[in-house]
Design a protein around this motif. Structure first.
Motif, PDB file in Angstrom:
ATOM      1  N   GLN A 273       0.824  -1.210  -0.163  1.00  0.00           N
ATOM      2  CA  GLN A 273       0.004   0.036  -0.057  1.00  0.00           C
ATOM      3  C   GLN A 273       0.821   1.441  -0.035  1.00  0.00           C
ATOM      4  O   GLN A 273       0.343   2.462   0.088  1.00  0.00           O
ATOM      5  CB  GLN A 273      -0.747  -0.002   0.997  1.00  0.00           C
ATOM      6  CG  GLN A 273      -1.837  -1.019   1.047  1.00  0.00           C
ATOM      7  CD  GLN A 273      -2.660  -1.172   2.491  1.00  0.00           C
ATOM      8  OE1 GLN A 273      -3.378  -0.217   2.915  1.00  0.00           O
ATOM      9  NE2 GLN A 273      -2.890  -2.310   3.166  1.00  0.00           N
TER      10      GLN A 273
ATOM     11  N   GLN B  91      -0.761  16.038  -5.626  1.00  0.00           N
ATOM     12  CA  GLN B  91      -0.184  14.796  -6.050  1.00  0.00           C
ATOM     13  C   GLN B  91      -0.620  13.649  -5.247  1.00  0.00           C
ATOM     14  O   GLN B  91      -0.623  13.719  -4.045  1.00  0.00           O
ATOM     15  CB  GLN B  91       1.357  14.970  -6.128  1.00  0.00           C
ATOM     16  CG  GLN B  91       2.021  15.816  -6.868  1.00  0.00           C
ATOM     17  CD  GLN B  91       3.075  15.285  -7.573  1.00  0.00           C
ATOM     18  OE1 GLN B  91       3.960  14.264  -7.186  1.00  0.00           O
ATOM     19  NE2 GLN B  91       3.677  15.819  -8.708  1.00  0.00           N
ATOM     20  N   LEU B  92      -1.482  12.683  -5.871  1.00  0.00           N
ATOM     21  CA  LEU B  92      -1.670  11.520  -5.052  1.00  0.00           C
ATOM     22  C   LEU B  92      -1.606  10.419  -6.218  1.00  0.00           C
ATOM     23  O   LEU B  92      -1.309  10.507  -7.168  1.00  0.00           O
ATOM     24  CB  LEU B  92      -3.147  11.695  -4.597  1.00  0.00           C
ATOM     25  CG  LEU B  92      -4.334  12.023  -5.671  1.00  0.00           C
ATOM     26  CD1 LEU B  92      -4.715  10.774  -6.204  1.00  0.00           C
ATOM     27  CD2 LEU B  92      -5.428  12.797  -5.177  1.00  0.00           C
TER      28      LEU B  92
ATOM     29  N   PRO C  87      -3.867  -1.199  -4.051  1.00  0.00           N
ATOM     30  CA  PRO C  87      -5.099  -1.573  -3.070  1.00  0.00           C
ATOM     31  C   PRO C  87      -6.494  -1.346  -3.794  1.00  0.00           C
ATOM     32  O   PRO C  87      -7.348  -1.606  -3.579  1.00  0.00           O
ATOM     33  CB  PRO C  87      -4.596  -0.665  -1.894  1.00  0.00           C
ATOM     34  CG  PRO C  87      -3.277  -0.429  -1.914  1.00  0.00           C
ATOM     35  CD  PRO C  87      -2.901  -0.554  -3.589  1.00  0.00           C
TER      36      PRO C  87
ATOM     37  N   ALA D 242     -10.515  15.763  -2.571  1.00  0.00           N
ATOM     38  CA  ALA D 242     -10.820  15.346  -3.704  1.00  0.00           C
ATOM     39  C   ALA D 242     -10.508  13.902  -3.901  1.00  0.00           C
ATOM     40  O   ALA D 242     -11.172  13.237  -4.786  1.00  0.00           O
ATOM     41  CB  ALA D 242      -9.710  16.292  -4.417  1.00  0.00           C
ATOM     42  N   ALA D 243      -9.632  13.354  -3.249  1.00  0.00           N
ATOM     43  CA  ALA D 243      -9.124  11.727  -3.664  1.00  0.00           C
ATOM     44  C   ALA D 243     -10.113  11.045  -3.361  1.00  0.00           C
ATOM     45  O   ALA D 243     -10.661   9.882  -3.906  1.00  0.00           O
ATOM     46  CB  ALA D 243      -7.961  11.657  -2.621  1.00  0.00           C
TER      47      ALA D 243
ATOM     48  N   ALA E 150       3.864   3.839  -1.925  1.00  0.00           N
ATOM     49  CA  ALA E 150       4.553   3.816  -3.162  1.00  0.00           C
ATOM     50  C   ALA E 150       5.909   3.875  -2.866  1.00  0.00           C
ATOM     51  O   ALA E 150       6.267   4.470  -1.760  1.00  0.00           O
ATOM     52  CB  ALA E 150       4.006   5.085  -3.878  1.00  0.00           C
TER      53      ALA E 150
ATOM     54  N   LEU F  10     -13.038  11.161  -4.418  1.00  0.00           N
ATOM     55  CA  LEU F  10     -13.930  10.824  -5.511  1.00  0.00           C
ATOM     56  C   LEU F  10     -13.718   9.572  -6.072  1.00  0.00           C
ATOM     57  O   LEU F  10     -14.450   8.976  -6.885  1.00  0.00           O
ATOM     58  CB  LEU F  10     -13.677  12.048  -6.604  1.00  0.00           C
ATOM     59  CG  LEU F  10     -14.468  13.420  -6.157  1.00  0.00           C
ATOM     60  CD1 LEU F  10     -14.149  14.444  -7.246  1.00  0.00           C
ATOM     61  CD2 LEU F  10     -15.882  12.984  -6.283  1.00  0.00           C
ATOM     62  N   ALA F  11     -12.171   9.149  -5.817  1.00  0.00           N
ATOM     63  CA  ALA F  11     -11.826   7.930  -6.539  1.00  0.00           C
ATOM     64  C   ALA F  11     -12.718   6.864  -5.989  1.00  0.00           C
ATOM     65  O   ALA F  11     -13.106   5.756  -6.499  1.00  0.00           O
ATOM     66  CB  ALA F  11     -10.403   7.635  -6.220  1.00  0.00           C
ATOM     67  N   TRP F  12     -13.394   6.797  -4.741  1.00  0.00           N
ATOM     68  CA  TRP F  12     -14.130   6.027  -4.340  1.00  0.00           C
ATOM     69  C   TRP F  12     -15.577   6.139  -4.515  1.00  0.00           C
ATOM     70  O   TRP F  12     -16.273   5.318  -5.051  1.00  0.00           O
ATOM     71  CB  TRP F  12     -13.891   5.696  -2.642  1.00  0.00           C
ATOM     72  CG  TRP F  12     -12.633   5.499  -2.369  1.00  0.00           C
ATOM     73  CD1 TRP F  12     -11.602   6.358  -1.611  1.00  0.00           C
ATOM     74  CD2 TRP F  12     -12.028   4.163  -2.562  1.00  0.00           C
ATOM     75  NE1 TRP F  12     -10.379   5.678  -1.621  1.00  0.00           N
ATOM     76  CE2 TRP F  12     -10.668   4.453  -1.935  1.00  0.00           C
ATOM     77  CE3 TRP F  12     -12.216   3.088  -2.877  1.00  0.00           C
ATOM     78  CZ2 TRP F  12      -9.657   3.392  -1.919  1.00  0.00           C
ATOM     79  CZ3 TRP F  12     -11.581   1.940  -2.927  1.00  0.00           C
ATOM     80  CH2 TRP F  12     -10.218   1.908  -2.421  1.00  0.00           C
TER      81      TRP F  12
ATOM     82  N   PHE G  18      -7.280   9.117 -12.829  1.00  0.00           N
ATOM     83  CA  PHE G  18      -7.637  10.145 -11.673  1.00  0.00           C
ATOM     84  C   PHE G  18      -6.483  11.044 -11.189  1.00  0.00           C
ATOM     85  O   PHE G  18      -6.867  12.278 -11.001  1.00  0.00           O
ATOM     86  CB  PHE G  18      -8.345   9.371 -10.479  1.00  0.00           C
ATOM     87  CG  PHE G  18      -8.878   9.989  -9.535  1.00  0.00           C
ATOM     88  CD1 PHE G  18     -10.067  10.595  -9.685  1.00  0.00           C
ATOM     89  CD2 PHE G  18      -8.126  10.073  -8.158  1.00  0.00           C
ATOM     90  CE1 PHE G  18     -10.567  11.402  -8.613  1.00  0.00           C
ATOM     91  CE2 PHE G  18      -8.902  10.828  -7.320  1.00  0.00           C
ATOM     92  CZ  PHE G  18     -10.215  11.397  -7.392  1.00  0.00           C
TER      93      PHE G  18
ATOM     94  N   LEU H  22       1.260   7.144  -0.203  1.00  0.00           N
ATOM     95  CA  LEU H  22       0.077   6.115  -0.092  1.00  0.00           C
ATOM     96  C   LEU H  22      -0.583   5.692  -1.434  1.00  0.00           C
ATOM     97  O   LEU H  22      -0.868   6.748  -2.010  1.00  0.00           O
ATOM     98  CB  LEU H  22      -1.061   6.340   1.138  1.00  0.00           C
ATOM     99  CG  LEU H  22      -0.263   6.667   2.413  1.00  0.00           C
ATOM    100  CD1 LEU H  22      -1.544   6.615   3.559  1.00  0.00           C
ATOM    101  CD2 LEU H  22       0.713   5.492   2.812  1.00  0.00           C
ATOM    102  N   LEU H  23      -0.719   4.675  -1.590  1.00  0.00           N
ATOM    103  CA  LEU H  23      -1.407   4.024  -3.174  1.00  0.00           C
ATOM    104  C   LEU H  23      -2.753   4.040  -2.812  1.00  0.00           C
ATOM    105  O   LEU H  23      -3.573   3.742  -4.057  1.00  0.00           O
ATOM    106  CB  LEU H  23      -0.877   2.655  -3.342  1.00  0.00           C
ATOM    107  CG  LEU H  23       0.742   2.754  -4.064  1.00  0.00           C
ATOM    108  CD1 LEU H  23       0.986   1.373  -4.202  1.00  0.00           C
ATOM    109  CD2 LEU H  23       0.637   3.396  -5.375  1.00  0.00           C
ATOM    110  N   THR H  24      -3.550   4.203  -2.049  1.00  0.00           N
ATOM    111  CA  THR H  24      -4.630   4.175  -1.638  1.00  0.00           C
ATOM    112  C   THR H  24      -5.307   5.543  -1.381  1.00  0.00           C
ATOM    113  O   THR H  24      -4.881   6.225  -0.512  1.00  0.00           O
ATOM    114  CB  THR H  24      -5.353   3.223  -0.174  1.00  0.00           C
ATOM    115  OG1 THR H  24      -4.124   2.091  -0.088  1.00  0.00           O
ATOM    116  CG2 THR H  24      -6.594   2.909  -0.273  1.00  0.00           C
ATOM    117  N   PRO H  25      -6.124   5.754  -2.446  1.00  0.00           N
ATOM    118  CA  PRO H  25      -6.793   7.353  -2.177  1.00  0.00           C
ATOM    119  C   PRO H  25      -7.479   7.549  -1.077  1.00  0.00           C
ATOM    120  O   PRO H  25      -8.138   6.483  -0.418  1.00  0.00           O
ATOM    121  CB  PRO H  25      -7.857   7.343  -3.396  1.00  0.00           C
ATOM    122  CG  PRO H  25      -7.555   6.207  -4.419  1.00  0.00           C
ATOM    123  CD  PRO H  25      -7.052   5.235  -3.280  1.00  0.00           C
TER     124      PRO H  25
ATOM    125  N   GLU I  21       1.492  11.416  -0.821  1.00  0.00           N
ATOM    126  CA  GLU I  21       1.523  10.712  -2.197  1.00  0.00           C
ATOM    127  C   GLU I  21       2.150   9.409  -2.077  1.00  0.00           C
ATOM    128  O   GLU I  21       2.302   8.807  -3.001  1.00  0.00           O
ATOM    129  CB  GLU I  21       2.006  11.789  -3.222  1.00  0.00           C
ATOM    130  CG  GLU I  21       3.547  11.863  -2.880  1.00  0.00           C
ATOM    131  CD  GLU I  21       3.698  13.322  -2.184  1.00  0.00           C
ATOM    132  OE1 GLU I  21       2.731  13.815  -1.320  1.00  0.00           O
ATOM    133  OE2 GLU I  21       4.816  13.815  -2.287  1.00  0.00           O
TER     134      GLU I  21
END
Lengths: 159, 653
Positions: free
Chosen positions: A45, B385-386, B391, A105-106, A47, A108-110, B374, A97-100, A95
């Motif tokens: 999890q 930056q994300l 996962p 804003a992140a 990067a 939204l990926a979920w 995304f 972490l690979l899990t949003p 940044e």
């Protein structure tokens, strides 16, 4: 006929019981993940800060090895997964972490896939509803026409 | 010399594609059949041009003609012949060259296949579309990605050779061409879809004609993806085969929409429905191949695959936009003709299952596209930056995968139009018990966890359904029960199920250990003993190779190595994998200072990895079987539900 039907119901019922029991046994008695499993899962999890798009788990860059060691150390110290990820995010930036994350804003990926799933299911239900079978009246004349056409086809094609 | 021939080839291809498109459009508008018949000549010229440039580049690579910048960049006098040949597609410009060659080959094959129908507007517009696509790719080589730019190398110049990772395993020779055959192959059905929209012949004719082209493109893409996973597994040394890397994702995206299309096309052929949907899927598949190329070739996304930043990004993005706008515009324009004559009678029918399948594949493609772009969108929006990594993709793909396995189990037993629950329960009884047996075996073997167990059970159920179908078909039709779309499709399903077993088992049972061993010492992983027998170093011209001889379970010796490249200082591992049908142990070693120190060894144990590759082979075999004509209905056969029984006198129906 009815005994066959009874057997069918029995068979599916039995299968249902077997599946329920197996899933219960296989899920409820689950052991806690071992420390090694936790280190592996956590490393996946995070990067690798210096490499292109790989996780720490799959990289042998010096920094990745260092982070893996750090994760193993923290697991040994009895920290929870959340604590470890929070600490790593503080040390290497969010940044890393690979899990949003679930906020901002992140998130939204979920949210977008969840929304898409609702739309997809609703759309499918609507499509089936719209395409409800309509009962058509078939006149005797139409019946005979169809029968005639089928007969002709058999003669032509030799079937 | 090489540069001149190569550039001439590129210009020939560019000009032939351009003139071909123009003369066809003129011929179509002013109705000059003579002009339309010339398309085969233009197709031949495009192919000749691309072949000339390909051969010129290979010749330059083989003769180490470093006056060509590309050769200077990827070539080296020390690269072994096989990898030297393959280094043509090891970097940006060369990969476009390969793309153009494959595309030109497809165009020529289409022209030859339809040589008696070149004056048919449908075929002619399809040729125009393909010439325009070719024009774009040759245009890239004329402009921003010219593979034949020259320079004056210093005397005695020797290139660095291809990236070390690309000269480490023979699969590198097969994986990219396979992938390109798949990617580019979707141009053919796309071109026919556009032609159908332009001519207004949006019926089922064009679908039937491009059926095999689509199937083979899909088959090549499947093979390309699996070979890529295999290469990653054998070469990268972390025991993984899929990392949700942007490049992997962009090869999966067209595969998902293409798979959805292969299924939903059957609904259209059989029932005339889903026309807009099928056209959209094909256009989306082609557009996604271009988007994927943009994402991975333009440097906007960092990835282990990404080539150096290049200026072809805007061109690819523009081309993608043109494809999307043209497709959407044409579909909107032809909206009135696309209305389907049929309708779905019941969710409990083959077409209902195909529709659900399409929603799942479409949704799968959507979330993967979302996860891949995304971070770009967020960064463009507010500069944050994300990362969206493994996962996220795993959490998304597990439920979708389980739902797809469920459909794979039920759908083959569903008849067209409608059925009742009792019929379905009868047909699925044994497949379901087969799934139940798999579940029990998995539990007995110590597998735990809801997702894992459900996966085994559903995969077994789906396998049972596919086997039932094959058994019924062979009983009825003998050996013909293996060929044809339906039967071959079931073989493909069995391949997918083998892969599903492999994925579930390897994810659930993966175990990795790092050891530091001196010669003679042993370590244990999952009950397997690995013993370091010997360590030695080889001084090769470009690199120092440290080899560890490791004995697994007192049996065969494996020799994972670590290559230290002198020029770049990069350390590249060469793992060695002990493969059996039940489990794999991947061994790799860490960089070493001195061979007298203890050696760092990583061993990754994973069950059922071999099933992935076997499943891939089975999918390829199934694809070929599907392409053989099976015992099919004539396309003109009527497809209507049996009439309702005549109601007895006096009873209400």
């Amino acid at each position: 006929m009815s005994s066959r039907r009874g057997l069918l119901v029995l068979s599916w019922g039995l299968l249902g019981v077997v599946v329920a029991v197996v899933l219960a046994v296989g899920t409820l008695g689950g052991a806690e993940p071992t420390p090694a499993e936790r280190v592996r899962s956590l490393s996946g999890q995070v990067a690798c800060p210096t490499c292109a798009g790989q996780s720490v788990l799959y990289s042998d860059a010096g920094i990745s090895v260092q982070i893996r060691t750090e994760i193993a150390q923290r697991v040994e110290d009895g920290q929870s997964d959340d604590q470890i990820l929070t600490a790593l995010a503080q040390a290497y930036g969010r940044e890393a972490l690979l899990t949003p994350s679930a906020s901002g804003a992140a998130s939204l990926a979920w949210a977008i896939p969840g929304f898409a799933a609702v739309v997809a299911i609703a759309g499918l239900a609507f499509a089936f509803w719209r395409w409800r079978p309509t009962t058509t009246e078939v006149s005797d004349e139409e019946r005979s026409r169809v029968e005639e056409a089928l007969r002709e086809r058999e003669v032509d094609g030799g079937a | 010399m090489n540069a001149i021939v190569g550039s001439a080839g590129v210009i020939l291809g560019f000009a032939a594609a351009g003139f071909g498109a123009i003369s066809l459009v003129v011929g179509l508008i002013w109705q000059r059949p003579a002009l339309l018949r010339q398309s085969i000549t233009y197709a031949g010229l495009v192919f000749a041009g691309s072949l000339a440039s390909f051969v010129a580049m290979e010749r330059a690579l083989i003769t180490r003609d470093f006056s060509i910048e590309y050769v200077a960049q990827v070539g080296s006098s020390l690269t072994p012949p096989l990898y030297n040949f393959a280094s043509l597609w090891g970097a940006l410009e060369g990969s476009i060259l390969l793309w153009a060659l494959v595309l030109a080959g497809y165009i020529l094959l289409v022209a030859i296949k339809f040589r008696h129908r070149l004056t048919d507007p449908l075929v002619a517009w399809a040729m125009v579309t393909m010439f325009l696509v070719a024009l774009f790719f040759f245009g890239l080589m004329v402009g921003p990605a010219n593979p034949f730019t020259t320079w004056s190398p210093p005397v005695g110049y020797d290139g660095p050779g291809p990236d070390p990772l690309l000269q480490n395993h023979p699969l590198m020779v097969a994986h990219p061409p396979m992938l390109y055959l798949g990617y580019v192959g979707f141009t053919v059905p796309f071109a026919f879809a556009i032609a159908a929209l332009i001519t207004g012949r949006v019926g089922e004719g064009w679908l039937v004609e491009t059926r095999r082209w689509t199937l083979f493109a899909w088959g090549f893409l499947t093979a390309g993806i699996i070979l890529g996973a295999w290469w990653a597994y054998e070469v990268l040394g972390w025991g993984g085969y899929w990392g949700w890397d942007p490049v992997e994702n962009s090869s999966l995206l067209p595969w998902l929409t293409g798979t959805a299309f292969l299924h939903s096309v059957m609904v259209q052929e059989r029932r005339g429905m889903l026309r807009v949907w099928n056209l959209s899927l094909l256009c989306a598949t082609f557009a996604l191949t271009i988007l994927g190329t943009f994402l991975t070739r333009s440097g906007v996304i960092e990835s282990v695959h990404a080539f150096t930043t290049s200026s072809i990004g805007p061109a690819l993005l523009g081309f993608f936009a043109v494809i999307v706008i043209a497709s959407v515009g044409l579909i909107g324009w032809r909206g009135d003709r696309l209305r389907s004559p049929g309708s779905i009678d019941s969710p409990l029918s083959r077409e209902g299952a195909f529709l659900a399948n399409n929603v799942l594949f479409g949704g799968f493609a959507f979330v993967i596209l979302l996860g891949t772009v995304f971070p770009l969108v967020v960064e463009a929006w507010n500069g944050d930056q994300l990362r969206v990594g493994e996962p996220f993709f795993e959490r998304m793909s597990v439920p979708i995968g389980l739902a797809l396995l469920t459909l794979m189990a039920i759908a083959p037993a569903l008849p067209w139009r409608k059925t009742n629950v009792e019929t379905l329960a009868t047909r699925l009884q044994w497949p379901a018990w087969f799934g139940g047996a798999c579940l029990l075996i998995a539990l007995a073997l110590g597998q735990r966890g809801l997702g894992t167990l459900a996966g085994y059970g559903l995969a077994g159920f789906a396998a049972g359904a596919a086997i039932r179908q094959v058994v019924l078909a062979t009983r009825r039709q003998g050996w013909r029960g293996f060929v044809g779309r339906t039967n071959g499709g079931m073989i493909v399903h069995l391949g997918v199920i083998l892969i599903a077993f492999g994925i579930i088992a390897s994810n659930a049972g993966v175990e990795s250990r790092e050891f530091r061993l001196e010669i003679g010492e042993s370590g244990v992983i999952e009950g397997h003993t690995i013993t370091l027998v010997d360590v030695y170093q080889e001084d090769l011209p470009r690199k120092v190779r440290t080899v560890a001889a490791i004995q697994v379970d007192g049996g065969e010796i494996h020799e994972p190595a670590m290559n230290l490249f002198r020029a770049s200082g990069r350390a590249v591992p060469t793992p060695s994998v002990r493969t059996t049908w039940t489990n794999d142990i991947a061994l790799s070693i860490f960089p070493v200072e001195s061979i007298d120190d203890p050696i760092g060894i990583r061993a990754v144990y994973q069950p059922l990895i071999a099933w992935l590759w076997a499943g891939g082979a089975l999918m390829a075999i199934g694809t070929v079987l599907s392409a053989f004509p099976g015992r099919r209905r004539k396309p003109t056969d009527p497809t209507s539900a049996p009439l309702p029984e005549r109601a007895p006198e006096g009873a209400s129906s």
